[in-house]
Enzyme design. Structure first.
Site, PDB file in Angstrom:
ATOM      1  N   ARG A  38     -46.651  57.681  56.520  1.00 16.06           N
ATOM      2  CA  ARG A  38     -47.564  58.398  57.406  1.00 16.06           C
ATOM      3  C   ARG A  38     -48.701  57.476  57.829  1.00 16.06           C
ATOM      4  O   ARG A  38     -49.194  56.695  57.017  1.00 16.06           O
ATOM      5  CB  ARG A  38     -48.134  59.632  56.708  1.00 16.06           C
ATOM      6  CG  ARG A  38     -47.153  60.781  56.598  1.00 16.06           C
ATOM      7  CD  ARG A  38     -47.857  62.049  56.186  1.00 16.06           C
ATOM      8  NE  ARG A  38     -48.494  61.920  54.881  1.00 16.06           N
ATOM      9  CZ  ARG A  38     -49.359  62.799  54.384  1.00 16.06           C
ATOM     10  NH1 ARG A  38     -49.709  63.848  55.093  1.00 16.06           N
ATOM     11  NH2 ARG A  38     -49.880  62.629  53.191  1.00 16.06           N
ATOM     12  N   ASP A  78     -45.921  59.652  62.197  1.00 12.56           N
ATOM     13  CA  ASP A  78     -46.248  61.020  61.802  1.00 12.56           C
ATOM     14  C   ASP A  78     -45.085  61.934  62.190  1.00 12.56           C
ATOM     15  O   ASP A  78     -44.915  62.291  63.359  1.00 12.56           O
ATOM     16  CB  ASP A  78     -47.540  61.474  62.487  1.00 12.56           C
ATOM     17  CG  ASP A  78     -48.026  62.821  61.956  1.00 12.56           C
ATOM     18  OD1 ASP A  78     -47.251  63.502  61.248  1.00 12.56           O
ATOM     19  OD2 ASP A  78     -49.178  63.189  62.248  1.00 12.56           O
ATOM     20  N   ARG A 103     -39.611  67.608  48.198  1.00 17.92           N
ATOM     21  CA  ARG A 103     -39.040  68.754  47.492  1.00 17.92           C
ATOM     22  C   ARG A 103     -37.964  69.395  48.358  1.00 17.92           C
ATOM     23  O   ARG A 103     -38.004  69.296  49.588  1.00 17.92           O
ATOM     24  CB  ARG A 103     -40.136  69.777  47.171  1.00 17.92           C
ATOM     25  CG  ARG A 103     -41.140  69.273  46.152  1.00 17.92           C
ATOM     26  CD  ARG A 103     -41.952  70.412  45.569  1.00 17.92           C
ATOM     27  NE  ARG A 103     -43.169  69.930  44.944  1.00 17.92           N
ATOM     28  CZ  ARG A 103     -44.005  70.685  44.246  1.00 17.92           C
ATOM     29  NH1 ARG A 103     -43.749  71.976  44.097  1.00 17.92           N
ATOM     30  NH2 ARG A 103     -45.099  70.177  43.713  1.00 17.92           N
ATOM     31  N   GLY A 143     -43.242  67.858  38.709  1.00 19.71           N
ATOM     32  CA  GLY A 143     -43.017  67.179  37.440  1.00 19.71           C
ATOM     33  C   GLY A 143     -43.204  65.683  37.542  1.00 19.71           C
ATOM     34  O   GLY A 143     -43.294  65.114  38.632  1.00 19.71           O
ATOM     35  N   HIS A 144     -43.281  65.068  36.377  1.00 15.04           N
ATOM     36  CA  HIS A 144     -43.318  63.614  36.259  1.00 15.04           C
ATOM     37  C   HIS A 144     -42.338  63.201  35.174  1.00 15.04           C
ATOM     38  O   HIS A 144     -41.660  64.042  34.573  1.00 15.04           O
ATOM     39  CB  HIS A 144     -44.734  63.129  35.944  1.00 15.04           C
ATOM     40  CG  HIS A 144     -45.625  63.045  37.150  1.00 15.04           C
ATOM     41  ND1 HIS A 144     -45.377  62.188  38.198  1.00 15.04           N
ATOM     42  CD2 HIS A 144     -46.757  63.721  37.473  1.00 15.04           C
ATOM     43  CE1 HIS A 144     -46.316  62.330  39.121  1.00 15.04           C
ATOM     44  NE2 HIS A 144     -47.163  63.256  38.711  1.00 15.04           N
ATOM     45  N   ASP A 145     -42.287  61.912  34.909  1.00 16.69           N
ATOM     46  CA  ASP A 145     -41.283  61.370  33.999  1.00 16.69           C
ATOM     47  C   ASP A 145     -41.237  62.111  32.664  1.00 16.69           C
ATOM     48  O   ASP A 145     -40.159  62.424  32.154  1.00 16.69           O
ATOM     49  CB  ASP A 145     -41.565  59.886  33.763  1.00 16.69           C
ATOM     50  CG  ASP A 145     -40.355  59.147  33.225  1.00 16.69           C
ATOM     51  OD1 ASP A 145     -39.405  58.928  33.992  1.00 16.69           O
ATOM     52  OD2 ASP A 145     -40.348  58.814  32.029  1.00 16.69           O
ATOM     53  N   TYR A 148     -39.329  65.383  32.997  1.00 18.41           N
ATOM     54  CA  TYR A 148     -37.885  65.230  33.162  1.00 18.41           C
ATOM     55  C   TYR A 148     -37.230  64.826  31.841  1.00 18.41           C
ATOM     56  O   TYR A 148     -36.160  65.329  31.485  1.00 18.41           O
ATOM     57  CB  TYR A 148     -37.576  64.193  34.246  1.00 18.41           C
ATOM     58  CG  TYR A 148     -38.336  64.427  35.529  1.00 18.41           C
ATOM     59  CD1 TYR A 148     -38.513  65.715  36.032  1.00 18.41           C
ATOM     60  CD2 TYR A 148     -38.900  63.370  36.238  1.00 18.41           C
ATOM     61  CE1 TYR A 148     -39.227  65.938  37.200  1.00 18.41           C
ATOM     62  CE2 TYR A 148     -39.610  63.583  37.406  1.00 18.41           C
ATOM     63  CZ  TYR A 148     -39.773  64.864  37.877  1.00 18.41           C
ATOM     64  OH  TYR A 148     -40.484  65.086  39.031  1.00 18.41           O
ATOM     65  N   ASP A 174     -37.212  57.958  35.915  1.00 16.61           N
ATOM     66  CA  ASP A 174     -37.499  57.560  37.296  1.00 16.61           C
ATOM     67  C   ASP A 174     -36.631  56.382  37.732  1.00 16.61           C
ATOM     68  O   ASP A 174     -35.860  56.472  38.684  1.00 16.61           O
ATOM     69  CB  ASP A 174     -38.973  57.172  37.438  1.00 16.61           C
ATOM     70  CG  ASP A 174     -39.880  58.386  37.548  1.00 16.61           C
ATOM     71  OD1 ASP A 174     -39.374  59.511  37.411  1.00 16.61           O
ATOM     72  OD2 ASP A 174     -41.088  58.209  37.759  1.00 16.61           O
TER      73      ASP A 174
END
Length: 393
Positions: A38, A78, A103, A143-145, A148, A174
Site C-alpha cells: 500500500r 492502493d 484473512r 493469531g501469532h506463532d 498456532y 510461520d
C-alpha cells in the site's frame, strides 16, 4: 544459465514473514517477484526510507525487511481504489503465481478473490497463507506463532524446567511450516499446470503445516505407542544422553547420543565408559544427569568440542547467531553472505546445475512503481496523476 523458475511472474501481496520468505525462495531460483504494498505504508519490518543500497547505516543492519526481500521489485498500489484494482488486474493477466496473507474473504470482498482472478487468467496459481486455513471455526481468528503452535500440540511439547510451555522463535509455524508449505504447494501446482494448462488454488496455513511436520509424534501418540509425556521427556532434556549441558565458561554443549553406537563413543570420549550402566537403568537417569552435569563443568565448551572431534558421539556446541555466522561449516556452505553490503542468509537447497542466486538487494517499498507501471503501458504523465491521487507512489 537458465534458472529453474526463470520466466515466471509472482505477485506477492503478503506482509508478514511466511509470505515474503516464500516469495524470496521462489525469486532466489529465478522467478520475477513484484511485491505489492500500500502507498506510504511499506511492509513488515520496514522502518526506513530512501535507497537501502546507498545508506551505510541501513546496510549495516540485519532488519527483518532485509532478511526476506532480496531479488524482488516493489510496486506501491492502493487496491481499494478502482484505478488501483484495474492496474492490478492488468498484472494478474500476465502473472503465473499470486501469494497473499489476508484473512479469508478479504480479497474476495475487493473483487480480487481466486474465482475473480481465475476468470481473467485460468493459468493463475493463487496461494493463500493464513494461520488456521480457509475453513473451520477458527478460520477468521487472529493469531501469532505461539497461538498456532498451541493449536498443533507443538507448544505442549516444548516446556521449561517449571513445566511452562516455551515459545520458540517464529521459525516453526510461520517459516518452517507455512512458508515451506506454500512453496511446495506452488511447485506442485506448477507441475500440474505443465500437464494440463490449468492453475489452481492453494490453501497453505501455519497450523496444518506444523501438524504435518509432527507426523511421527502424532502417529506414535495416537497409536498408543508413546504418550505426549514420553515425547516431552525427550524434548525437555530428561534423557541424560539427549540434552544440553553447561560448560565451565558458561557456554553450552549439546549431546544427541541416542543410539548405542553413539553412546559408546560419547562415554568413551568422556573417559567414563562405566557410565553406560547408569544409562541402562532408567531409574538412575537423574543420577547420571547429575554426574554428566559435573563433568561438563570441568572444561570450556570449545575444549569439549575438540575432545569429541572426529568421533560419532553426536556432540556440537550451542552457538549464538553471531557465532554461527563465523563457523567454518556455515562459511563453507555459504549460508551467511554479505551480498550488496547486507548480511543475510545464503541459499538452500544447493542445486548442482541450476543453483539459486542473489541478484539484487532488498527493495525499498514502492521504489519500482514507475518502471512496473510503464511496462503496463502507463505513461509518465499518467503515473504522476496516479501518484497525486494516492493510487501509487
Amino acid at each position: 544459465m537458465t534458472m529453474p523458475l526463470e520466466g515466471l511472474l509472482v505477485l506477492d501481496l503478503s506482509m508478514n514473514s511466511p509470505g515474503p520468505l516464500a516469495s524470496m525462495m521462489l525469486s532466489d531460483f529465478g522467478a520475477a517477484v513484484v511485491h505489492v504494498v500500500r502507498p506510504a505504508t511499506g511492509t513488515f519490518g520496514q522502518t526506513y526510507g530512501g535507497d537501502i543500497a546507498d545508506d551505510p547505516y541501513i546496510t549495516s543492519r540485519f532488519q527483518p525487511h532485509d532478511a526476506v526481500n532480496r531479488n524482488k521489485r516493489s510496486l506501491a498500489l492502493d487496491l481499494k481504489t478502482t484505478k488501483g484494482r484495474n492496474i492490478f488486474l492488468g498484472l494478474v493477466r500476465k502473472a503465473d503465481i499470486l501469494l497473499e496473507e489476508f484473512r479469508p474473504g478479504k480479497l474476495a470482498a475487493l473483487g480480487l478473490g481466486y474465482d475473480d482472478l481465475k476468470a481473467i487468467n485460468s493459468r493463475l496459481i493463487y496461494c493463500s497463507i493464513t494461520g488456521y486455513g480457509q475453513s473451520g471455526p477458527m478460520r477468521n481468528a487472529a493469531g501469532h506463532d505461539i497461538n498456532y503452535l498451541a493449536m498443533t500440540g507443538a507448544l505442549d511439547m516444548i516446556r521449561g524446567q517449571d513445566d511452562q510451555p516455551v515459545n520458540p522463535q517464529n521459525i516453526l509455524s510461520d517459516n518452517g511450516g507455512a512458508s515451506m508449505s506454500a512453496v511446495i504447494g506452488v511447485l506442485l501446482a506448477l507441475v500440474h499446470r505443465m500437464k494440463t494448462g490449468e492453475g489452481q488454488y492453494i490453501d497453505a496455513n501455519c497450523t496444518d503445516s506444523v501438524i504435518y511436520l509432527m507426523a511421527d509424534l502424532f502417529s506414535t501418540a495416537l497409536g498408543g505407542r508413546h504418550t505426549s509425556q514420553t515425547w516431552r521427556d525427550t524434548f525437555l532434556g530428561r534423557l541424560p544422553h539427549y540434552r544440553a549441558y553447561r560448560c565451565q565458561d558458561g557456554n553450552w554443549i549439546s549431546v544427541g547420543a541416542l543410539e548405542a553406537k553413539f553412546t559408546k563413543d560419547f562415554f568413551g570420549g568422556l573417559g567414563r565408559p562405566e557410565l553406560m550402566e547408569l544409562l541402562d537403568d532408567r531409574a538412575r537417569w537423574a543420577e547420571l544427569t547429575t554426574v554428566l552435569t559435573d563433568i561438563f563443568l570441568t572444561k570450556p565448551r570449545d575444549a569439549w568440542v575438540e575432545t569429541f572431534n572426529g568421533t560419532d558421539a553426536c556432540i556440537t556446541p550451542v552457538l549464538s547467531l553471531e557465532e554461527i555466522a563465523e563457523h567454518p561449516q556455515t562459511r563453507e556452505r555459504a549460508m551467511i553472505v554479505h551480498d550488496f553490503g547486507i548480511p543475510q542468509i545464503g541459499i538452500a537447497p544447493k542445486l548442482s546445475l541450476t543453483p539459486g542466486t542473489i541478484r539484487s538487494a532488498p527493495f525499498c517499498p514502492g521504489k519500482n512503481s514507475q518502471d512496473i507501471l510503464s511496462e503496463l503501458g502507463i505513461s509518465t504523465v499518467e503515473y504522476e496523476t496516479l501518484r497525486r491521487e494516492g493510487v501509487t507512489e
